[in-house]
Design an enzyme around this catalytic site. Structure first.
Site, mmCIF file in Angstrom:
data_model
loop_
_atom_site.group_PDB
_atom_site.id
_atom_site.type_symbol
_atom_site.label_atom_id
_atom_site.label_comp_id
_atom_site.label_asym_id
_atom_site.label_seq_id
_atom_site.Cartn_x
_atom_site.Cartn_y
_atom_site.Cartn_z
ATOM 1 N N CYS B 86 0.836 -1.214 0.000
ATOM 2 C CA CYS B 86 0.000 0.000 0.000
ATOM 3 C C CYS B 86 0.861 1.250 0.000
ATOM 4 O O CYS B 86 0.345 2.351 -0.146
ATOM 5 C CB CYS B 86 -0.942 0.010 1.192
ATOM 6 S SG CYS B 86 -1.547 -1.628 1.609
ATOM 7 N N HIS B 335 -9.334 3.958 -1.428
ATOM 8 C CA HIS B 335 -7.966 3.449 -1.259
ATOM 9 C C HIS B 335 -7.589 2.501 -2.394
ATOM 10 O O HIS B 335 -7.474 1.295 -2.204
ATOM 11 C CB HIS B 335 -7.871 2.762 0.113
ATOM 12 C CG HIS B 335 -6.501 2.242 0.455
ATOM 13 N ND1 HIS B 335 -5.337 2.800 -0.028
ATOM 14 C CD2 HIS B 335 -6.121 1.203 1.257
ATOM 15 C CE1 HIS B 335 -4.296 2.113 0.453
ATOM 16 N NE2 HIS B 335 -4.739 1.143 1.228
#
Ligand SMILES: [Zn+2]
Lengths: 131, 388
Positions: B86, B335
Site C-alpha cells: 500500500c 484506497h
C-alpha cells in the site's frame, strides 16, 4: 497465493511441532525459524529450537470475513501469543468455551486447520488452547 | 550536491467503483491532468516512476510503468514500476524525488494506480493479504482487518481507546470526503452508523475499514530552480524519508505503534528543519480507523494514548488544531492502494496552493504525507512547503 499444500509441507516442522530457531552466539530465540539472527547478522550461528508451547495472549480478534481458504471455518479466533521462551507467535485460538482476553494463558495444541475443498486434503497446524 | 525538488503539477482520477474505466483510462485521467497542470510538454518528461501493488492479481496486467508512459505519450523514456504494497505510491514519489535531487533527471512524472473492483472482495482480500507475511499470517487465515483489529484491541487495552473514538475517525473523514469531488463517498455518517455497521474483525466494523477502490494519481516533479518556468506556485519537497520493519505483525516490538513511521518521521522533521508542531495539514494512512490514531501518535502530533480523545474532541477536523486527512483519507476518498501515496501528495499540494475549494485549510503552510505498506513493514513520510 502459493499452492497451500506446498506452503504446508515446506514448513512442516514449525507448523506441526513448533520448532523455531535460536542463535548460538547471542541466545536470541525465533519462531518461525530464521536463517539470519536479527542481532548478529552475518555472525549468526542458528540451530533448531523446540518451543514448549505455553504462553499468553497479547492480542486477539475474531475473523468474520475470511479468505476463501477459510470460508468454511469462519468465524474463528486468531491471536498473537507471547511464548514463555520469548518470541511472539500468531495463530488460531481454539474456542473451548473459556473466555479469551488479553493476558489469557494458552497452551499449543495440534489441530485440524482447514479442509482444501478442491483436493479434500485436511491441513493440520499448531493452534493455541486457553487453559 | 543535492538539488531542491518541487512539485509543479498534480492530477487525480475520480476514485470509486469505476466499472467503465480500466487501468489505462484511470492512468490517463490522472496523468493528463498532472501534465496540463504543470504546463509541460509530453516530450519534456525524462522518466516515469509508477506505483502499483497488485495489478497482476487484480487485472492480470504487469509491466505497468511502460504502459503508463505509452498511454501518456512519453515516447521511449525509462519507466519503472514500484511495488511496496500500500506504500507503492509513496515509494514511487521518493524515487522520483531522488532522481531529480541527484541531478540525473529534470522533469519526472510519478504515477500511482490500482484497479481493484473487477475481482470479488474475497479475491481482493487475498491479494492485499500478500502485503503481510503470506506464509504465517495469510496462510493461517489472518486477514488485514484481522491484523489491524489486533492492534486496535491492544491499543484499547493499553490506553483505554474506545470503539466510539475509532468511529469518530471515520465520521470526520467522511465529512471531509463530502467536500471532495474526487472522493469515492459523498455521504456523511454518524458514530452510531459506524458502530452499527457489520462486524468484520472485532473491534473493527465495516465502516472502520477503507473500501476497495479504483483510481489513479500523478505528480510532475522538477528542480526548484527551474520550477517557476512552468508553474507560478511550485510546492517544495522539504523532506522525503522511508523506513522498513518486519512484515509479520507478531515480530514487531509493539502492536500499538508503527516503528517505521516514527523513524521515517523523525528523519523527515530533521531534514526539513521543522517539528511536528509546524505541520498544519497531514494526509495520514487511515486504511483502518485505528491506523489514523496510531499515525497521529507515531508522527508526534499527539503523545502516545492521547490521539483517540483528540479525534473525538474534533481537534483534527478542517481548520481545527491540525487538519488531518482533508481529502477524506483512505476511508472517505477511497484506497486504490498503488495510487494512495501519490494522491496524498496531490491533496497536500492543492492545500498549500490554496486550491482545495470547500475543504481549504486557512494558511496551510507546511503539509505532511504518511503512507504505510502492509501492517507497518514500510512507512514513507514526505514534508511539503510553499516555495517561499
Ligand atoms: Zn544472534
Amino acid at each position: 497465493m502459493e499452492k497451500p499444500s506446498a506452503g504446508l509441507w515446506r514448513k512442516i516442522k514449525p507448523r506441526y511441532n513448533l520448532v523455531g530457531s535460536q542463535c548460538k552466539k547471542c541466545g536470541s530465540t525465533y519462531f518461525p525459524p530464521r536463517i539470519v539472527c536479527k542481532n548478529c547478522g552475518r555472525e549468526s550461528r542458528m540451530e533448531d529450537r523446540q518451543f514448549a508451547g505455553d504462553g499468553e495472549v497479547v492480542s486477539f480478534t475474531t475473523i468474520r470475513v475470511p479468505p476463501d481458504t477459510f470460508k468454511d471455518e469462519a468465524p474463528y479466533i486468531v491471536g498473537i501469543i507471547k511464548l514463555s521462551e520469548g518470541p511472539n507467535v500468531e495463530g488460531h485460538i481454539i474456542d473451548n468455551g473459556r473466555k479469551v482476553e488479553v493476558g489469557t494463558k494458552v497452551k499449543a495444541a495440534f489441530r485440524r486447520m482447514y479442509v482444501d475443498g478442491e483436493e479434500g486434503l485436511i491441513y493440520y497446524h499448531y493452534k493455541f488452547e486457553p487453559i | 550536491m543535492m538539488r531542491e525538488v518541487a512539485v509543479i503539477g498534480v492530477g487525480l482520477s475520480r476514485f470509486g467503483e469505476r466499472w467503465n474505466a480500466g487501468l489505462k483510462e484511470l492512468m490517463a485521467e490522472a496523468g493528463v491532468a498532472a501534465i496540463e497542470d504543470a504546463n509541460v510538454k509530453s516530450s519534456d518528461v525524462e522518466m516515469l516512476f509508477g506505483g502499483t501493488m497488485a495489478s497482476g492479481r487484480f487485472m492480470g496486467q504487469e509491466h505497468i510503468a511502460a504502459l503508463m508512459s505509452d498511454e501518456l505519450g512519453f515516447r521511449n523514456i525509462p519507466a519503472v514500476r514500484i511495488e511496496n504494497a500500500c506504500a507503492s505510491g509513496g515509494s514511487a514519489l521518493r524515487l522520483g524525488y531522488m532522481s531529480v535531487a541527484s541531478g540525473i533527471h529534470d522533469i519526472v512524472v510519478v504515477g500511482g494506480v490500482e484497479k481493484m473492483t473487477d475481482v470479488t472482495s474475497a479475491e481482493a482480500g487475498t491479494a492485499l493479504g500478500g502485503a503481510g507475511d503470506q506464509e504465517w499470517e495469510l496462510f493461517q487465515g489472518i486477514t488485514f482487518p484481522g491484523l489491524y483489529a489486533m492492534m486496535a484491541k491492544r491499543h484499547m487495552h493499553e490506553y483505554g481507546t474506545t470503539e466510539e473514538q475509532l468511529a469518530s475517525v471515520s465520521v470526520k473523514n467522511h465529512d471531509n470526503a463530502y467536500k471532495n469531488k474526487y472522493a469515492q463517498f459523498h455521504k456523511k455518517i454518524t458514530v452510531q452508523e459506524v458502530l452499527d455497521s457489520k462486524m468484520v474483525s472485532d473491534p473493527l466494523k465495516l465502516f472502520d475499514c477503507s473500501p476497495i477502490s479504483d483510481g489513479a494519481a500523478a505528480l510532475v516533479l522538477a528542480p526548484l530552480e527551474v520550477a517557476r518556468k512552468y508553474n507560478d506556485t511550485p510546492i517544495k519537497i522539504l523532506a522525503s524519508e522511508q523506513a522498513s520493519d518486519t512484515l509479520r505483525l507478531a515480530a514487531r516490538e509493539s502492536l500499538t505503534s508503527i516503528k517505521a513511521t516514527s523513524i521515517a518521521a523523525q528523519k523527515a522533521y530533521k531534514h526539513a528543519k521543522v517539528s511536528a508542531k509546524d505541520i498544519s495539514i497531514a494526509e495520514v494512512h487511515d486504511c483502518f480507523t485505528i491506523a489514523e490514531i496510531m499515525a497521529m501518535e507515531d508522527l508526534g502530533f499527539y503523545d502516545k494514548g492521547k490521539a483517540a480523545k483528540a479525534v473525538e474532541n474534533g481537534e483534527t477536523r478542517l481548520n481545527a488544531g491540525i487538519s488531518i486527512n482533508t481529502s477524506g483519507g483512505l476511508k472517505g476518498c477511497g484506497h486504490p492502494v498503488g495510487a494512495t501515496g501519490v494522491k496524498q501528495a496531490v491533496e497536500v499540494v492543492w492545500q498549500l496552493r490554496g486550491e482545495a475549494g470547500e475543504r481549504q485549510v486557512k494558511d496551510a503552510r507546511i503539509g505532511l504525507t504518511h503512507n504505510v505498506g502492509g501492517s507497518g513493514a514500510t512507512a514513507v513520510v514526505h514534508i511539503f512547503g510553499r516555495a517561499n
